[in-house]
Design a protein around this motif. Structure first.
Motif, PDB file in Angstrom:
ATOM      1  N   ARG A 153       0.825  -1.207   0.000  1.00 18.86           N
ATOM      2  CA  ARG A 153       0.000   0.000   0.000  1.00 18.86           C
ATOM      3  C   ARG A 153       0.862   1.261   0.000  1.00 18.86           C
ATOM      4  NH1 ARG A 153      -5.595  -0.404   3.545  1.00 18.86           N
ATOM      5  NH2 ARG A 153      -6.867  -1.092   1.784  1.00 18.86           N
ATOM      6  N   GLU A 154       1.978   1.218   0.725  1.00 17.07           N
ATOM      7  CA  GLU A 154       2.898   2.351   0.705  1.00 17.07           C
ATOM      8  C   GLU A 154       3.493   2.528  -0.688  1.00 17.07           C
ATOM      9  OE1 GLU A 154       4.037   4.730   2.928  1.00 17.07           O
ATOM     10  OE2 GLU A 154       2.280   4.111   4.108  1.00 17.07           O
ATOM     11  N   MET A 155       3.818   1.417  -1.347  1.00 11.92           N
ATOM     12  CA  MET A 155       4.455   1.467  -2.661  1.00 11.92           C
ATOM     13  C   MET A 155       3.538   2.060  -3.722  1.00 11.92           C
ATOM     14  SD  MET A 155       6.330  -2.255  -2.467  1.00 11.92           S
ATOM     15  CE  MET A 155       6.739  -2.347  -4.206  1.00 11.92           C
ATOM     16  N   ILE A 156       2.209   1.916  -3.542  1.00  6.16           N
ATOM     17  CA  ILE A 156       1.293   2.397  -4.586  1.00  6.16           C
ATOM     18  C   ILE A 156       0.685   3.761  -4.265  1.00  6.16           C
ATOM     19  CG2 ILE A 156       0.717   0.024  -5.236  1.00  6.16           C
ATOM     20  CD1 ILE A 156      -1.990   0.421  -3.824  1.00  6.16           C
ATOM     21  N   LYS A 157       1.179   4.416  -3.212  1.00  2.00           N
ATOM     22  CA  LYS A 157       0.588   5.692  -2.805  1.00  2.00           C
ATOM     23  C   LYS A 157       0.557   6.714  -3.932  1.00  2.00           C
ATOM     24  CE  LYS A 157       0.687   6.300   2.192  1.00  2.00           C
ATOM     25  NZ  LYS A 157       1.304   7.022   3.333  1.00  2.00           N
ATOM     26  N   ASN A 158       1.598   6.761  -4.730  1.00  3.65           N
ATOM     27  CA  ASN A 158       1.668   7.720  -5.831  1.00  3.65           C
ATOM     28  C   ASN A 158       1.435   7.060  -7.184  1.00  3.65           C
ATOM     29  OD1 ASN A 158       2.324   9.962  -4.110  1.00  3.65           O
ATOM     30  ND2 ASN A 158       4.391   9.087  -3.933  1.00  3.65           N
ATOM     31  N   LYS A 159       0.725   5.931  -7.133  1.00  2.00           N
ATOM     32  CA  LYS A 159       0.410   5.205  -8.370  1.00  2.00           C
ATOM     33  C   LYS A 159      -1.104   4.996  -8.419  1.00  2.00           C
ATOM     34  CE  LYS A 159       4.865   2.786  -8.169  1.00  2.00           C
ATOM     35  NZ  LYS A 159       5.523   3.439  -9.306  1.00  2.00           N
ATOM     36  N   PRO A 160      -1.849   5.984  -8.870  1.00  2.00           N
ATOM     37  CA  PRO A 160      -3.317   5.925  -8.808  1.00  2.00           C
ATOM     38  C   PRO A 160      -3.947   4.845  -9.665  1.00  2.00           C
ATOM     39  CG  PRO A 160      -2.595   7.819 -10.102  1.00  2.00           C
ATOM     40  CD  PRO A 160      -1.366   7.254  -9.464  1.00  2.00           C
ATOM     41  N   LEU A 161      -3.197   4.268 -10.597  1.00  3.58           N
ATOM     42  CA  LEU A 161      -3.762   3.228 -11.459  1.00  3.58           C
ATOM     43  C   LEU A 161      -3.549   1.826 -10.894  1.00  3.58           C
ATOM     44  CD1 LEU A 161      -2.873   4.571 -15.022  1.00  3.58           C
ATOM     45  CD2 LEU A 161      -4.910   4.965 -13.638  1.00  3.58           C
ATOM     46  N   ILE A 162      -2.954   1.737  -9.697  1.00  2.99           N
ATOM     47  CA  ILE A 162      -2.814   0.453  -9.004  1.00  2.99           C
ATOM     48  C   ILE A 162      -3.514   0.582  -7.654  1.00  2.99           C
ATOM     49  CG2 ILE A 162      -1.248  -1.339  -8.172  1.00  2.99           C
ATOM     50  CD1 ILE A 162       0.926  -0.141  -9.934  1.00  2.99           C
TER      51      ILE A 162
END
Length: 388
Positions: free
Chosen positions: A242-251
């Motif tokens: 969840r931390e890894m996708i914080k700035n990845k709105p398409l995941i």
């Protein structure tokens, strides 16, 4: 607890850990629903933990009881319940539940139908602690059931008392679902295409591969959203992703949700990465019932559901970039996507109906108690049950 007795009905005691969201839990719920509709059974559900994530269970009106608190009392509690309920058969849904049942079954002369095989690990150690428990369970069980031929091959129970009964699915579950646009709005999906992975967040599911594929594709284009949904059994890794996708709105990883069918219906492709081996995956069944092409590992029982190049793709030792290319090819070829998706639904309708599953279980009950109902469709035997 007082139990009504009807001499014309078969009394079945079901024993499972809980009714959290999961494949075997969903399968048991479908079976209970089917058996209730037949009117030939008195049923009691035992659990070792009171977690019921399916509100529809309460509508069945089937009595249930939680035993094993504290845990060391589970053997004696189970014995007492059987003394009261006097089941014709004990139907277990787990390794430990079967083990807990053995002393009572032997002392009270109650047959055990052992339904503990629901996975198909490729390299299961038959001499591990779990393997030794299985040997004990299998020896004293009257029937050993698996939901895949791959599961029989992995755990190697005695073949003379082993059978395969495939999962059954009620197609009514996939009717009158929430409109796709509203579902996408709920999960903040703004792209025209969606790839879904419906799987618990646990060591047996490869969310790392899912993330690498999603990260690779979303760096190439911005019209595809990747969403992984399922209960977390590994909070440390779940929170790390969840931390890894914080700035990845398409995941997106929203965790456990209550409208999986609606989300799958609103998606374009269903994927499941489980290199440790599935039995027959309910997630894949849901993808297929909703006419989605499937991409899954070529392990366990997946090949009994997914027909390579016919309704999806089975992948083995393929890097994330290779799987990404398969996804992009499907996204860019709507006719192919529809053709594979339509074939998916056909396979489910033809081979994984509730009636086929329910009648197979009923025949087993009849054999165990000595008065089998005369159904037209016999229980599928191991050697002839694999779909080809």
């Amino acid at each position: 607890m007082e139990f009504p007795f009807n001499k014309d009905r078969i009394r079945v005691l079901f024993f499972i850990g809980n009714l959290q969201t999961g494949g075997k839990e969903r399968r048991l719920l479908e079976l209970l629903n089917y058996l209730k509709s037949q009117g030939r059974y008195e049923m009691l559900l035992l659990m070792t933990k009171e977690d019921i994530f399916y509100p529809e269970f309460y509508n069945l009106g089937i009595p249930y009881k939680v035993i094993g608190q504290p845990r060391y009392t589970v053997f004696s509690s189970f014995f007492k319940v059987c003394k009261q309920f006097k089941p014709h058969v004990i139907h277990t849904w787990g390794r430990m539940q079967t083990l807990y049942s053995l002393p009572t079954a032997l002392l009270q002369s109650i047959p055990i139908i052992n339904n503990q095989i629901t996975s198909a690990p490729p390299n299961f150690n038959l001499w591990s602690w779990e393997g030794l428990v299985d040997k004990l369970n299998f020896h004293f069980s009257d029937f050993i059931l698996s939901n895949s031929a791959a599961g029989i091959d992995s755990f190697k129970p005695p073949l003379h008392k082993s059978q395969v009964i495939y999962n059954g699915v009620s197609m009514s579950r996939f009717e009158n679902l929430t409109d796709a646009l509203l579902v996408k709005q709920k999960y903040n999906i703004t792209t025209p295409y969606t790839v879904v992975m419906s799987a618990s967040f646990s060591p047996n599911k490869d969310y790392g591969l899912f993330y690498r594929i999603a990260d690779h594709i979303t760096q190439l284009r911005d019209d595809i959203t990747f969403i992984g949904v399922g209960q977390s059994h590994d909070d440390l890794n779940f929170n790390r992703y969840r931390e890894m996708i914080k700035n990845k709105p398409l995941i997106k990883l929203p965790g456990r949700i209550d409208d999986v069918e609606a989300l799958v219906s609103a998606s374009d492709i269903g994927v499941l990465f489980s290199p440790n081996g599935e039995g027959i995956s309910n997630s894949i069944i849901e993808y297929m019932a909703l006419s989605k092409p499937v991409i899954a590992n070529d392990t366990g029982g997946n090949k009994e559901l997914v027909r390579h190049n016919e309704n999806g793709y089975l992948v083995k030792d393929l890097p994330h970039t290779g799987i990404a290319q398969i996804i992009l090819d499907l996204i860019d070829n709507p006719d192919k996507r529809k053709k594979l998706g339509d074939r998916s639904r056909e396979i489910i309708v033809d081979n994984f109906s509730i009636s086929k599953m329910g009648e197979s279980f009923e025949r087993i009950y009849g054999e165990v108690v000595g008065h089998a109902p005369s159904f037209q469709n016999a229980t599928p035997k191991l050697e002839s049950n694999t779909i080809v």
